[in-house]
Design a protein around this motif. Sequence first.
Motif, PDB file in Angstrom:
ATOM      1  N   PRO A 233       0.827  -1.207   0.000  1.00  0.00           N
ATOM      2  CA  PRO A 233       0.000   0.000   0.000  1.00  0.00           C
ATOM      3  C   PRO A 233       0.866   1.263   0.000  1.00  0.00           C
ATOM      4  N   PRO A 234       0.382   2.342  -0.593  1.00  0.00           N
ATOM      5  CA  PRO A 234       1.193   3.559  -0.705  1.00  0.00           C
ATOM      6  C   PRO A 234       1.780   4.055   0.604  1.00  0.00           C
ATOM      7  N   ASP A 235       1.004   4.036   1.689  1.00  0.00           N
ATOM      8  CA  ASP A 235       1.528   4.553   2.954  1.00  0.00           C
ATOM      9  C   ASP A 235       2.675   3.688   3.473  1.00  0.00           C
ATOM     10  N   LYS A 236       2.550   2.381   3.302  1.00  0.00           N
ATOM     11  CA  LYS A 236       3.609   1.486   3.753  1.00  0.00           C
ATOM     12  C   LYS A 236       4.813   1.539   2.819  1.00  0.00           C
ATOM     13  N   ALA A 237       4.553   1.755   1.526  1.00  0.00           N
ATOM     14  CA  ALA A 237       5.654   1.900   0.575  1.00  0.00           C
ATOM     15  C   ALA A 237       6.467   3.151   0.893  1.00  0.00           C
ATOM     16  N   ARG A 238       5.784   4.235   1.237  1.00  0.00           N
ATOM     17  CA  ARG A 238       6.491   5.468   1.602  1.00  0.00           C
ATOM     18  C   ARG A 238       7.290   5.275   2.892  1.00  0.00           C
ATOM     19  N   PHE A 239       6.713   4.547   3.845  1.00  0.00           N
ATOM     20  CA  PHE A 239       7.406   4.285   5.109  1.00  0.00           C
ATOM     21  C   PHE A 239       8.696   3.510   4.843  1.00  0.00           C
ATOM     22  N   SER A 240       8.597   2.487   4.015  1.00  0.00           N
ATOM     23  CA  SER A 240       9.788   1.690   3.681  1.00  0.00           C
ATOM     24  C   SER A 240      10.816   2.534   2.940  1.00  0.00           C
ATOM     25  N   ARG A 241      10.341   3.353   1.984  1.00  0.00           N
ATOM     26  CA  ARG A 241      11.272   4.191   1.229  1.00  0.00           C
ATOM     27  C   ARG A 241      12.027   5.141   2.142  1.00  0.00           C
ATOM     28  N   GLU A 242      11.337   5.723   3.105  1.00  0.00           N
ATOM     29  CA  GLU A 242      11.979   6.672   3.998  1.00  0.00           C
ATOM     30  C   GLU A 242      13.025   6.010   4.881  1.00  0.00           C
ATOM     31  N   HIS A 243      12.810   4.746   5.240  1.00  0.00           N
ATOM     32  CA  HIS A 243      13.734   4.071   6.152  1.00  0.00           C
ATOM     33  C   HIS A 243      14.812   3.257   5.456  1.00  0.00           C
ATOM     34  N   VAL A 244      14.505   2.705   4.275  1.00  0.00           N
ATOM     35  CA  VAL A 244      15.516   1.881   3.606  1.00  0.00           C
ATOM     36  C   VAL A 244      15.799   2.341   2.182  1.00  0.00           C
ATOM     37  N   GLY A 245      15.367   3.539   1.827  1.00  0.00           N
ATOM     38  CA  GLY A 245      15.610   4.034   0.484  1.00  0.00           C
ATOM     39  C   GLY A 245      16.338   5.361   0.433  1.00  0.00           C
ATOM     40  N   SER A 246      16.936   5.762   1.544  1.00  0.00           N
ATOM     41  CA  SER A 246      17.629   7.047   1.594  1.00  0.00           C
ATOM     42  C   SER A 246      19.017   6.958   0.974  1.00  0.00           C
ATOM     43  N   GLU A 247      19.609   8.110   0.744  1.00  0.00           N
ATOM     44  CA  GLU A 247      20.978   8.175   0.223  1.00  0.00           C
ATOM     45  C   GLU A 247      21.937   7.477   1.201  1.00  0.00           C
ATOM     46  N   TYR A 248      21.720   7.714   2.484  1.00  0.00           N
ATOM     47  CA  TYR A 248      22.591   7.101   3.486  1.00  0.00           C
ATOM     48  C   TYR A 248      22.503   5.586   3.429  1.00  0.00           C
ATOM     49  N   ILE A 249      21.303   5.051   3.294  1.00  0.00           N
ATOM     50  CA  ILE A 249      21.133   3.595   3.245  1.00  0.00           C
ATOM     51  C   ILE A 249      21.781   3.024   1.986  1.00  0.00           C
ATOM     52  N   GLY A 250      21.685   3.748   0.871  1.00  0.00           N
ATOM     53  CA  GLY A 250      22.364   3.307  -0.338  1.00  0.00           C
ATOM     54  C   GLY A 250      23.865   3.224  -0.111  1.00  0.00           C
ATOM     55  N   TRP A 251      24.413   4.250   0.537  1.00  0.00           N
ATOM     56  CA  TRP A 251      25.846   4.253   0.891  1.00  0.00           C
ATOM     57  C   TRP A 251      26.167   3.073   1.809  1.00  0.00           C
ATOM     58  N   LEU A 252      25.312   2.850   2.810  1.00  0.00           N
ATOM     59  CA  LEU A 252      25.551   1.786   3.782  1.00  0.00           C
ATOM     60  C   LEU A 252      25.496   0.407   3.126  1.00  0.00           C
ATOM     61  N   HIS A 253      24.566   0.208   2.226  1.00  0.00           N
ATOM     62  CA  HIS A 253      24.452  -1.063   1.514  1.00  0.00           C
ATOM     63  C   HIS A 253      25.737  -1.377   0.729  1.00  0.00           C
ATOM     64  N   PHE A 254      26.416  -0.332   0.261  1.00  0.00           N
ATOM     65  CA  PHE A 254      27.613  -0.554  -0.545  1.00  0.00           C
ATOM     66  C   PHE A 254      28.820  -0.964   0.290  1.00  0.00           C
ATOM     67  N   GLN A 255      28.779  -0.710   1.595  1.00  0.00           N
ATOM     68  CA  GLN A 255      29.967  -0.944   2.419  1.00  0.00           C
ATOM     69  C   GLN A 255      30.427  -2.412   2.441  1.00  0.00           C
ATOM     70  N   PRO A 256      29.533  -3.412   2.545  1.00  0.00           N
ATOM     71  CA  PRO A 256      30.023  -4.788   2.465  1.00  0.00           C
ATOM     72  C   PRO A 256      30.604  -5.132   1.095  1.00  0.00           C
TER      73      PRO A 256
END
Length: 270
Positions: A233-256
Amino acid sequence: MLDRVKRVSIYQPEQPGLRFPEVPAFATPAEERRHRKERLVAACRSFALHGLDYGFAGHLTVRDPEHPHLYWTNPMAVHFSQVKVSNLILADHSGRVVEGDHAINRAGFVLHAAVHEAHPDIVAMCHAHTVHGVAFAALGKKLEPITQDAAVFFEDHVVIGDQAGKVAVEDGAGAGIAAHFKGVKAAIHQNHGLLTVSRHSIEAAAFWFIALERCCQQQLMIDATGIAPKLVPPDKARFSREHVGSEYIGWLHFQPIWGQLVQSQPDMFD
């Protein structure tokens, strides 16, 4: 407990003393330049690891920290697995190589230079001709929030129909495409493929490209079943994007990925 004001993600540990990646700070532009060049090389090597190569197609760029009108990129006709610090090239927005021995990818210059010039906030950009991304791009539609992973691109990517399928090699051909990158981290260029950008780092741009390719593969697999998926659902998709779709999370995912490459491919620092 860590000061919550200083935390940018709930993934950062609250318990002190634990080993956890930290976004680096730099004392000089030269230090930051070396860092960006090394991570650009690692991003290229990561594309090789994920099978995202296709002949000489594919270009990754990162803006120079001291001279923002210049950007570093991988050399023309060198496989992603053979890119190293010593063969990177530095180019300006007109496509002129100002440092390095290799030629620049013409299509890469036309697209990437236009985006970097039009959006001073964009630090890095990635593009490659990939199996699933190119196939999905032929559909001319956005990704649906079919999974938590796909939700990171919900309302954060666009479909570009301009010049669909036409090779971008003419001066000015990238201007129309560049206009679409305001406020989003990814684009699906119809009949061409995927593009990602980051206002944070080359690591974030590279990881979101890998993630977008994976999401396109999953979408194609689900579409092939002929069964309509149950969307997030849109509200849950936005919640996920805000927590696991940020620039910082993209950077963090690359570290391993970075850690694995440092140990297994030390020649990338040559």
